[in-house]
Write a protein that holds these residues in place. Structure first.
Motif, PDB file in Angstrom:
ATOM      1  N   GLY A  27      -2.682   4.676  -1.206  1.00  0.00           N
ATOM      2  CA  GLY A  27      -2.885   3.262  -1.498  1.00  0.00           C
ATOM      3  C   GLY A  27      -1.660   2.422  -1.240  1.00  0.00           C
ATOM      4  O   GLY A  27      -1.751   1.297  -0.742  1.00  0.00           O
ATOM      5  N   VAL A  28      -0.487   2.948  -1.544  1.00  0.00           N
ATOM      6  CA  VAL A  28       0.752   2.192  -1.311  1.00  0.00           C
ATOM      7  C   VAL A  28       1.033   2.064   0.179  1.00  0.00           C
ATOM      8  O   VAL A  28       1.444   1.008   0.651  1.00  0.00           O
ATOM      9  CB  VAL A  28       1.940   2.869  -2.040  1.00  0.00           C
ATOM     10  N   LEU A  29       0.789   3.132   0.923  1.00  0.00           N
ATOM     11  CA  LEU A  29       1.149   3.124   2.346  1.00  0.00           C
ATOM     12  C   LEU A  29       0.160   2.377   3.227  1.00  0.00           C
ATOM     13  O   LEU A  29       0.559   1.787   4.237  1.00  0.00           O
ATOM     14  CB  LEU A  29       1.299   4.566   2.849  1.00  0.00           C
ATOM     15  N   TYR A  30      -1.123   2.392   2.870  1.00  0.00           N
ATOM     16  CA  TYR A  30      -2.125   1.889   3.804  1.00  0.00           C
ATOM     17  C   TYR A  30      -2.836   0.619   3.368  1.00  0.00           C
ATOM     18  O   TYR A  30      -3.619   0.079   4.146  1.00  0.00           O
ATOM     19  CB  TYR A  30      -3.169   2.976   4.098  1.00  0.00           C
ATOM     20  N   ARG A  31      -2.615   0.139   2.175  1.00  0.00           N
ATOM     21  CA  ARG A  31      -3.292  -1.085   1.744  1.00  0.00           C
ATOM     22  C   ARG A  31      -2.335  -2.266   1.868  1.00  0.00           C
ATOM     23  O   ARG A  31      -1.125  -2.122   1.720  1.00  0.00           O
ATOM     24  CB  ARG A  31      -3.783  -0.956   0.301  1.00  0.00           C
ATOM     25  N   ARG A  32      -2.882  -3.441   2.147  1.00  0.00           N
ATOM     26  CA  ARG A  32      -2.058  -4.633   2.346  1.00  0.00           C
ATOM     27  C   ARG A  32      -2.107  -5.576   1.150  1.00  0.00           C
ATOM     28  O   ARG A  32      -1.296  -6.475   1.050  1.00  0.00           O
ATOM     29  CB  ARG A  32      -2.522  -5.388   3.595  1.00  0.00           C
ATOM     30  N   ASN A  33      -3.058  -5.393   0.257  1.00  0.00           N
ATOM     31  CA  ASN A  33      -3.196  -6.265  -0.898  1.00  0.00           C
ATOM     32  C   ASN A  33      -2.193  -5.830  -1.969  1.00  0.00           C
ATOM     33  O   ASN A  33      -2.135  -4.673  -2.352  1.00  0.00           O
ATOM     34  CB  ASN A  33      -4.631  -6.156  -1.437  1.00  0.00           C
ATOM     35  N   ALA A  34      -1.407  -6.778  -2.463  1.00  0.00           N
ATOM     36  CA  ALA A  34      -0.352  -6.453  -3.417  1.00  0.00           C
ATOM     37  C   ALA A  34      -0.915  -5.924  -4.735  1.00  0.00           C
ATOM     38  O   ALA A  34      -0.298  -5.063  -5.368  1.00  0.00           O
ATOM     39  CB  ALA A  34       0.524  -7.677  -3.666  1.00  0.00           C
ATOM     40  N   ILE A  35      -2.072  -6.403  -5.155  1.00  0.00           N
ATOM     41  CA  ILE A  35      -2.664  -5.914  -6.399  1.00  0.00           C
ATOM     42  C   ILE A  35      -3.080  -4.453  -6.240  1.00  0.00           C
ATOM     43  O   ILE A  35      -2.872  -3.640  -7.150  1.00  0.00           O
ATOM     44  CB  ILE A  35      -3.852  -6.799  -6.818  1.00  0.00           C
ATOM     45  N   ILE A  36      -3.636  -4.101  -5.093  1.00  0.00           N
ATOM     46  CA  ILE A  36      -4.007  -2.708  -4.827  1.00  0.00           C
ATOM     47  C   ILE A  36      -2.760  -1.833  -4.779  1.00  0.00           C
ATOM     48  O   ILE A  36      -2.763  -0.693  -5.265  1.00  0.00           O
ATOM     49  CB  ILE A  36      -4.804  -2.584  -3.514  1.00  0.00           C
ATOM     50  N   VAL A  37      -1.671  -2.353  -4.239  1.00  0.00           N
ATOM     51  CA  VAL A  37      -0.417  -1.603  -4.202  1.00  0.00           C
ATOM     52  C   VAL A  37       0.078  -1.347  -5.624  1.00  0.00           C
ATOM     53  O   VAL A  37       0.494  -0.237  -5.965  1.00  0.00           O
ATOM     54  CB  VAL A  37       0.643  -2.343  -3.364  1.00  0.00           C
ATOM     55  N   PHE A  38       0.017  -2.365  -6.493  1.00  0.00           N
ATOM     56  CA  PHE A  38       0.417  -2.179  -7.889  1.00  0.00           C
ATOM     57  C   PHE A  38      -0.481  -1.156  -8.587  1.00  0.00           C
ATOM     58  O   PHE A  38       0.000  -0.316  -9.349  1.00  0.00           O
ATOM     59  CB  PHE A  38       0.376  -3.494  -8.661  1.00  0.00           C
TER      60      PHE A  38
END
Length: 106
Positions: A27-38
């Protein structure tokens, strides 16, 4: 409680924690949405916390559980500050896409 750990096995806890941590890394490496990264960072933190509790129970020592308690308190503060920063960025830029946040360099 140790009886439950003997029935399930420490290997299964390790396997679950590895899967959760890998999902978080993905999720951290491949998602662009900051909420998804958090959220992915929180999944990784919870995987490590679960492993601490499992090993703490396995070794019948409460130090791992105490560490998890303080780790969760720090994680709650991190989420509050991170979401406040995201709300501020959204108000100014109308996006929370990580790719577009590169323009924040001073």
């Amino acid at each position: 409680m140790n009886n439950i750990l003997n029935q399930i096995g420490i290997e299964n806890y390790i396997f679950l924690c590895v899967i959760l941590f890998c999902i978080g890394v993905f999720g951290v490496l491949y998602r662009r949405n900051a909420i998804i990264v958090f959220m992915s960072i929180e999944i990784m933190l919870n995987a490590v916390n679960l492993l601490f509790v499992a090993f703490s129970t396995y070794h019948q020592d409460a130090q791992g559980q105490i560490f998890v308690f303080f780790s969760m308190a720090v994680a709650a503060a991190e989420v509050a500050v991170g979401l406040a920063i995201l709300v501020s960025i959204f108000k100014n830029m109308n996006t929370i896409d990580v790719g577009k946040l590169k323009n924040l360099k001073g």
